[in-house]
Write a protein that holds these residues in place. Sequence first.
Motif, short mmCIF file in Angstrom:
data_model
loop_
_atom_site.label_atom_id
_atom_site.label_comp_id
_atom_site.label_asym_id
_atom_site.label_seq_id
_atom_site.Cartn_x
_atom_site.Cartn_y
_atom_site.Cartn_z
N GLU A 96 -24.85 -43.74 1.84
CA GLU A 96 -25.60 -42.49 1.85
C GLU A 96 -27.10 -42.66 2.10
OE1 GLU A 96 -24.01 -39.85 1.92
OE2 GLU A 96 -22.16 -40.06 0.79
N VAL A 97 -27.61 -43.88 1.95
CA VAL A 97 -29.06 -44.10 2.09
C VAL A 97 -29.38 -45.02 3.25
CG1 VAL A 97 -31.14 -44.94 0.91
CG2 VAL A 97 -29.42 -43.65 -0.38
N PHE A 98 -28.77 -46.21 3.25
CA PHE A 98 -29.10 -47.17 4.30
C PHE A 98 -28.35 -46.89 5.60
CE2 PHE A 98 -30.05 -49.52 0.36
CZ PHE A 98 -31.40 -49.69 0.58
N GLY A 99 -27.08 -46.51 5.53
CA GLY A 99 -26.30 -46.23 6.73
C GLY A 99 -26.94 -45.19 7.64
N PRO A 100 -27.39 -44.06 7.08
CA PRO A 100 -28.00 -43.03 7.93
C PRO A 100 -29.31 -43.47 8.58
CG PRO A 100 -27.25 -42.07 5.86
CD PRO A 100 -27.15 -43.55 5.71
N THR A 101 -29.92 -44.56 8.09
CA THR A 101 -31.16 -45.04 8.69
C THR A 101 -30.95 -46.33 9.46
OG1 THR A 101 -31.75 -46.09 6.58
CG2 THR A 101 -32.64 -43.89 7.00
N ASP A 102 -29.69 -46.67 9.74
CA ASP A 102 -29.37 -47.77 10.63
C ASP A 102 -29.56 -47.33 12.07
OD1 ASP A 102 -28.77 -49.79 8.85
OD2 ASP A 102 -26.63 -49.30 8.75
N PRO A 103 -29.58 -48.25 13.04
CA PRO A 103 -29.66 -47.84 14.45
C PRO A 103 -28.56 -46.84 14.80
CG PRO A 103 -29.97 -50.20 14.26
CD PRO A 103 -29.58 -49.72 12.89
N GLY A 104 -28.95 -45.78 15.44
CA GLY A 104 -28.00 -44.73 15.79
C GLY A 104 -27.62 -43.82 14.65
N ARG B 105 -29.89 -38.39 7.90
CA ARG B 105 -29.54 -37.50 6.78
C ARG B 105 -29.24 -38.35 5.55
NH1 ARG B 105 -25.19 -34.80 6.77
NH2 ARG B 105 -25.96 -32.89 5.76
N VAL B 106 -30.18 -38.39 4.63
CA VAL B 106 -30.10 -39.28 3.47
C VAL B 106 -29.83 -38.47 2.21
CG1 VAL B 106 -31.40 -40.91 2.05
CG2 VAL B 106 -31.65 -40.96 4.54
N LEU B 107 -28.93 -38.96 1.39
CA LEU B 107 -28.69 -38.32 0.10
C LEU B 107 -29.69 -38.87 -0.90
CD1 LEU B 107 -26.68 -36.32 -1.24
CD2 LEU B 107 -25.41 -38.33 -2.05
N PRO B 108 -30.57 -38.04 -1.46
CA PRO B 108 -31.65 -38.55 -2.33
C PRO B 108 -31.17 -39.00 -3.70
CG PRO B 108 -31.77 -36.17 -2.20
CD PRO B 108 -30.72 -36.59 -1.22
N ASP B 109 -30.05 -38.49 -4.17
CA ASP B 109 -29.47 -38.93 -5.44
C ASP B 109 -28.02 -38.50 -5.47
OD1 ASP B 109 -29.41 -36.15 -6.49
OD2 ASP B 109 -31.57 -36.40 -6.60
N LEU B 110 -27.26 -39.12 -6.37
CA LEU B 110 -25.82 -38.89 -6.41
C LEU B 110 -25.32 -38.49 -7.78
CD1 LEU B 110 -23.07 -39.17 -4.88
CD2 LEU B 110 -23.03 -41.55 -5.65
N TRP B 111 -25.89 -39.11 -8.83
CA TRP B 111 -25.32 -38.93 -10.17
C TRP B 111 -26.42 -38.71 -11.19
CZ3 TRP B 111 -20.28 -38.20 -10.61
CH2 TRP B 111 -19.71 -38.18 -11.89
N TRP C 257 -28.56 -57.78 -0.01
CA TRP C 257 -28.71 -57.75 1.45
C TRP C 257 -29.06 -56.37 1.96
CZ3 TRP C 257 -29.09 -62.48 3.34
CH2 TRP C 257 -28.45 -63.52 2.66
N PHE C 258 -29.69 -55.55 1.14
CA PHE C 258 -30.16 -54.26 1.63
C PHE C 258 -31.17 -54.52 2.76
CE2 PHE C 258 -29.43 -52.37 -2.84
CZ PHE C 258 -28.15 -51.96 -2.49
N PRO C 259 -31.13 -53.71 3.82
CA PRO C 259 -31.93 -54.00 5.03
C PRO C 259 -33.37 -53.52 4.93
CG PRO C 259 -30.59 -52.05 5.40
CD PRO C 259 -30.23 -52.55 4.02
N PHE C 260 -34.13 -54.11 4.03
CA PHE C 260 -35.52 -53.71 3.87
C PHE C 260 -36.39 -54.36 4.95
CE2 PHE C 260 -34.20 -53.50 -0.75
CZ PHE C 260 -34.16 -52.11 -0.79
N ASP C 261 -37.25 -53.55 5.55
CA ASP C 261 -38.25 -54.08 6.47
C ASP C 261 -39.41 -54.69 5.70
OD1 ASP C 261 -37.25 -53.09 9.21
OD2 ASP C 261 -37.22 -51.27 7.98
N LEU C 262 -39.59 -54.23 4.47
CA LEU C 262 -40.65 -54.74 3.60
C LEU C 262 -40.17 -54.61 2.17
CD1 LEU C 262 -43.63 -55.75 3.38
CD2 LEU C 262 -44.30 -53.34 3.20
N SER C 263 -40.26 -55.69 1.42
CA SER C 263 -39.80 -55.65 0.03
C SER C 263 -40.92 -56.12 -0.90
CB SER C 263 -38.56 -56.52 -0.18
OG SER C 263 -38.82 -57.87 0.18
N VAL C 264 -41.02 -55.44 -2.03
CA VAL C 264 -42.03 -55.73 -3.05
C VAL C 264 -41.32 -55.93 -4.38
CG1 VAL C 264 -44.09 -54.88 -4.24
CG2 VAL C 264 -43.70 -54.27 -1.83
N HIS C 265 -41.67 -56.97 -5.09
CA HIS C 265 -41.15 -57.16 -6.45
C HIS C 265 -42.30 -57.07 -7.43
CE1 HIS C 265 -38.89 -58.52 -9.87
NE2 HIS C 265 -39.74 -59.53 -10.07
#
Length: 215
Positions: free
Chosen positions: A101-109, A113-119, A151-159
């Motif tokens: 619901e979050v990463f798939g919709p922002t993959d190539p193609g 449409r992102v679901l901001p929350d689920l539960w 393995w979430f596809p982050f372009d930039l990650s911060v810890h």
Amino acid sequence: MKLEAITWQRMAERLAGRLDGSPAPAGQAAWQRVGIDGAPAAGTGILAEELAGALRLRGRSVLVVPVGGFLRPASLRYEFGREDVDAYLGGWYDTGALWREVFGPTDPGGSGRVLPDLWDPVTDRATRSPYAELPPGGVLIVHGPLLLGHWFPFDLSVHISLSAGALSRRTEESERWTLPAFARYARETDPESAADVLVRADDPRHPAWTGLRDT
């Protein structure tokens, strides 16, 4: 490891500048994805909102998604008890839904449409929130605990890191049973090394960071 004192606002501006200067290569996703990882006591939402504001000032569309909106139902989270460390590490957050619901919709193609929350953990029911439309060129910011290592596809990650003492002091009494989970996460995932940017925030008023690595 050398750390530089910085304000949250200035950090957000620097991160926004990096994102603005790193357009997606041809054939890759039209959206940029940012992960801000840290225990609840680290206050990942503070940097997420500062970064969203800095990006919007640059004319970018932004969607902030707290991972806390993707908890599994209580029946699954508490299957082995309310304070099971293994379940917290591997079964509290619905990573499958985040991918779908979050990463798939922002993959190539993707549709954007992102679901901001689920539960909703308070009512223990689906939120039924409408999908958010993130236009191409927009930035998705996902923040919360235990984000790295999937393995979430982050372009930039911060810890955002806290010392063991600071984490204990700033964790609510009712949530201190999670401390062994974050100790294991640190050992097994090593988020300080896995992230592109490390922030130390033992005193949230005076964070320090490693800065942005040259690319």
